[in-house]
Design an enzyme around this catalytic site. Structure first.
Site: not given
Lengths: 434, 446
Positions: A77, A139, A205, A357
């Site tokens: 955001n 922020c 964040t 593998c």
């Protein structure tokens, strides 16, 4: 039924689930509904200083990455702190706290790095009756360009200085919210502690670009053909957040510093994991933004059921229980030998273990003409990749070789003694046994 | 018209036009974008995937599904078409429940396979709707090949040959291409003229000429074709129909199921297509099911499929059987027709009850009648001409790569030995024969 009541730096809440400072906690309407849905606490969306509020972009604020069936795994955001007037927020905070005295209400703050600015806002917040403050040093977008948010959180000296100003100017508990956009989270945590913080909360964040539009070659979310990095959150960031929490919990300088865990908490299990790593409570945002406030009901019932099943009568019974088991690599027991085991009853013969593998690991799984997959103990290094890529949970497990058994790969008899890198003969700085 | 499902005799318009349209709509509506992503995500991308092994055309199924999952359906379609140029039709008509989806590890584990057929349709439809043809022709080789039969085998062979640079002339006995895709399969599996659209799309490769209403043994002969072309591929299908070998099969109202289906597929208005009130279909294969279900969908009151053996021996897959019974078709097992009853017009069929345990068919001595005003025979098709080639068990004998007993002549599809009589098998055989023809013409043949 287990007692979910929480007391975090003196702040009481009926359960340890708080909504993090974020869009869901921006106004009275949301916060009342969150409390009605069952949230134990709320950290009100970050307030800025008095004056004309910040403005947000008028294009998209969020970007996302998805898993199967468009399940949201990561959200990004670029929204700033509250864009509503300070006085309106304060009025609403006061009204809500008055009506929900049993719920935690902490106010997130971000003002310029000047003592006067903090001195100005602290008393007006205190006057609302809020239970505490959280300093938004995290922020990473927008506000950081103005010298706030993560710009402060990335400089331990500033963290310490601002925390000290706050502690000197308010009676409210001070929680310092840390940014993950640093190289070693222990240093900002130590700085917060030196400044007198009552707790840290983490993580904020992570700097991120979630996607690039391959038609316009612009990062998303795109505003008029351009994009800015945003803050990444949601289930995808949980492993990063938990490591940071654990580092603070086990660092001698910060051990015991109360922590509020944040970062992709979506279910009761995520919350329990953060708390076992030392968090006294947790904060949630993306899960609520994805599914609505009601998700807390599953968190409450799930944590309660698990506590009952495990005999934990209160949350203090398990907070921090995993911390002693987080160790440096050099202390891991090299004498602990395991081998992959494939349950032929559960195997659906997809061959993913074999491909993984054979192509990318140790060529330790055989495949027969009729698609029977078996582990070759003389090649298996117990890397666990087959377990991780197998689509059937529990089909491939790791079996521990008991002391006295022979590891067919090395020909060595498994020792019952602990033996790690610090004492290993290959270690040039090995410490000789006394 | 006033007809209803309860009107006696073979009449049209038993149900309304709306009901007919609804009944003959797409059996499996196409997946939308999100459904396709969800379905694709269920694929485990198996190593050496069983689904691919089970596919007669060996489509790289895990790869095309992953291509869908990553938003590149066009690439997925190319992966499909590389192996199976009729991947669009096969996505609709393949008995996936006995092929790829039967061995899907998620079918084995959970009883819910990845929707391979529907995902294949999603990818192929997307490309075909865009009108894009993903292949181009190689430089001309100067060689020409005659392909007899424009059904799945012939189209597959022709496309591959044209792509490799050969000039192809196709001959088909009917006025349209597509073979059983156009004339044979049930209408609800190929709606909106898909079979013709697919032929047109396939021909975009270029270098293929089709001459219609040219029947082998009549207007054209194998000898002439051998003289005029460098190689010949026969994909003529099975044009004949087995006789019932029961008394009275010449009565009015008795007909071959394949003719009924072909008429239905070619009908402009299904409300004008007559069907009996009580229909009996004799046989146990896909054709029997297709005839029975479509009779029911046209408004027949009672439809029975009578099969002389038990359920386990039935050629029609479990899925097809359930499809039939869910439409109200009754399946009568262990019922061998003895005689068709009626005075001129059919009024029923007399059956002998059989046991077929251990594979041997034995009448129990019991007989019973099922009333009918229409009887469809669906007991297998036969080769109409062997064109002088060696035949084994009623089909043109061919090698692994489709070589017949005569040098320069290949065959594939239902007319040739080897493989099941499926569209997808015909496509594989046509493709493989084309590769062998190519190798032979270019001097690399064995």
């Amino acid at each position: 039924m287990a007692d979910l009541r929480s007391e975090f730096v003196g702040i009481k809440s009926p359960n340890p689930f708080w909504l993090a400072s974020a869009p869901p906690t921006d106004k009275e309407y949301n916060v009342r509904r969150a409390y009605e849905a069952g949230w134990g606490g709320v950290v009100w969306k970050t307030l800025g200083e008095e004056g004309p509020p910040v403005v947000n972009v008028n294009g998209p604020r969020y970007g996302a990455i998805f898993g199967a069936d468009r399940r949201l795994l990561g959200l990004n955001n670029i929204e700033l702190i509250t864009d509503r007037p300070l006085q309106q927020n304060l009025r609403e905070i006061k009204a809500v706290k008055r009506d929900y005295p049993d719920r935690a209400l902490v106010v997130s703050l971000m003002v310029p790095c000047e003592e006067e600015a903090w001195k100005a806002i602290l008393p007006v917040v205190e006057e609302t009756g809020a239970d505490g403050i959280e300093l938004n040093f995290g922020c990473p977008h927008g506000m950081a360009e103005r010298g706030m948010g993560s710009a402060v959180g990335q400089v331990p000296e500033y963290i310490e200085m601002v925390t000290r100003w706050c502690k000197q100017n308010t009676r409210m508990p001070v929680i310092v919210k840390l940014t993950p956009n640093i190289t070693d989270v222990r240093y900002p945590a130590q700085a917060a502690k030196r400044g007198g913080a009552d707790a840290v909360s983490l993580i904020n964040t992570i700097n991120s670009i979630t996607s690039v539009n391959l038609d316009s070659f612009a990062p998303e979310p795109t505003i008029d053909g351009k994009g800015s990095h945003g803050g990444y959150c949601g289930p995808a960031v949980k492993p990063i957040a938990m490591n940071m929490v654990a580092e603070i919990a086990r660092s001698p300088e910060t051990a015991g510093l109360p922590m509020s865990g944040i970062g992709g908490i979506t279910t009761w299990r995520d919350a329990a994991e953060f708390m076992s790593l030392g968090c006294g409570n947790v904060q949630v945002c993306t899960a609520a933004m994805t599914y609505g406030f009601k998700v807390v009901q599953e968190m409450i019932s799930g944590l309660g059921q698990w506590m009952d099943e495990k005999g934990h009568s209160s949350i203090d019974d398990f907070v921090g229980r995993a911390v002693p088991n987080v160790r440096d690599w050099q202390h891991l027991n090299l004498n602990h030998v395991t081998k992959a085991r494939i349950s032929q009853d559960d195997c659906i013969k997809c061959g993913r273990c074999y491909a993984a593998c054979e192509d990318t690991s140790h060529q330790a799984i055989s495949m027969s003409a009729d698609r029977v997959f078996e582990v070759m103990d003389d090649e298996c290094v117990a890397c666990n990749l087959c377990v991780n890529v197998c689509p059937v949970e529990g089909c491939i497990t790791m079996e521990t070789l008991e002391p006295g058994m022979v590891d067919e790969r090395t020909g060595q008899v498994v020792s019952g003694e602990h033996g790690d890198w610090t004492t290993h003969p290959n270690n040039p700085s090995v410490v000789a046994a006394e | 018209m006033g007809n209803s499902p309860h009107t006696d005799g073979i009449v049209a318009g038993r149900i309304s036009a709306d009901a007919v349209a609804d009944n003959f709509s797409d059996l499996h509506p196409p997946l939308d974008d999100h459904e396709a992503l969800v379905a694709a995500d269920r694929c485990y991308f198996c190593y050496d995937a069983p689904c691919q092994t089970a596919c007669p055309t060996s489509i790289d199924i895990p790869l095309f599904i992953r291509q869908i999952a990553t938003g590149t359906a066009e690439s997925a379609a190319e992966t499909i078409f590389e192996q199976n140029i009729l991947g669009g039709m096969c996505a609709r008509v393949c008995p996936t429940e006995t092929l790829c989806e039967e061995v899907c590890v998620r079918e084995v584990a959970e009883g819910k396979p990845v929707l391979i057929g529907q995902l294949q349709r999603y990818a192929t439809d997307k490309v075909m709707a865009q009108g894009k043809h993903p292949f181009t022709r190689a430089a001309p080789t100067g060689k020409s090949v005659a392909v007899v039969g424009a059904g799945p085998a012939g189209l597959s062979a022709a496309h591959r040959l044209a792509m490799l640079g050969h000039d192809v002339v196709m001959f088909d006995a009917r006025p349209k291409g597509g073979g059983l895709n156009e004339y044979g399969i049930a209408a609800y599996k190929s709606v909106e003229g898909f079979a013709q659209a697919e032929v047109d799309w396939l021909l975009q490769i270029g270098g293929i000429e089709i001459r219609y209403e040219q029947k082998l043994g009549e207007s054209i002969t194998l000898e002439t074709l051998q003289g005029q072309y460098d190689a010949v591929f026969l994909g003529v299908g099975l044009g004949g129909v087995n006789a019932l070998r029961a008394e009275g099969e010449d009565k009015e109202g008795v007909r071959d199921a394949v003719d009924f289906i072909a008429e239905l597929r070619q009908a402009d208005d299904l409300t004008k297509l007559p069907v009996g009130r009580r229909v009996v279909v004799i046989g146990g294969g896909m054709t029997a099911i297709d005839a029975a279900v479509q009779s029911k969908l046209l408004g027949a009151q009672d439809v029975t499929v009578a099969y002389r053996r038990d359920k386990s021996a039935m050629g029609a897959s479990e899925f097809e059987q359930v499809l039939a019974t869910s439409h109200g078709v009754r399946i009568e097992f262990n019922a061998q027709p003895v005689r068709v009853l009626g005075n001129g017009k059919v009024r029923g069929v007399e059956f002998a009850r059989t046991t077929s345990a251990g594979g041997e068919l034995t009448p129990t001595g019991e007989t019973f009648e099922i009333p009918a005003d229409q009887v469809f025979k669906a007991i297998g098709q036969t080769l109409t001409t062997d064109a002088g080639l060696t035949v084994e068990r009623g089909k043109i004998a061919v090698s692994e790569t489709g070589r017949t007993s005569v040098t320069g002549v290949w065959a594939g599809g239902d007319c040739a030995s080897g493989g099941d009589d499926l569209t997808v098998t015909a496509v594989a055989e046509g493709r493989d024969a084309a590769m062998d023809i190519h190798a032979t013409l270019m001097g690399k043949g064995a």
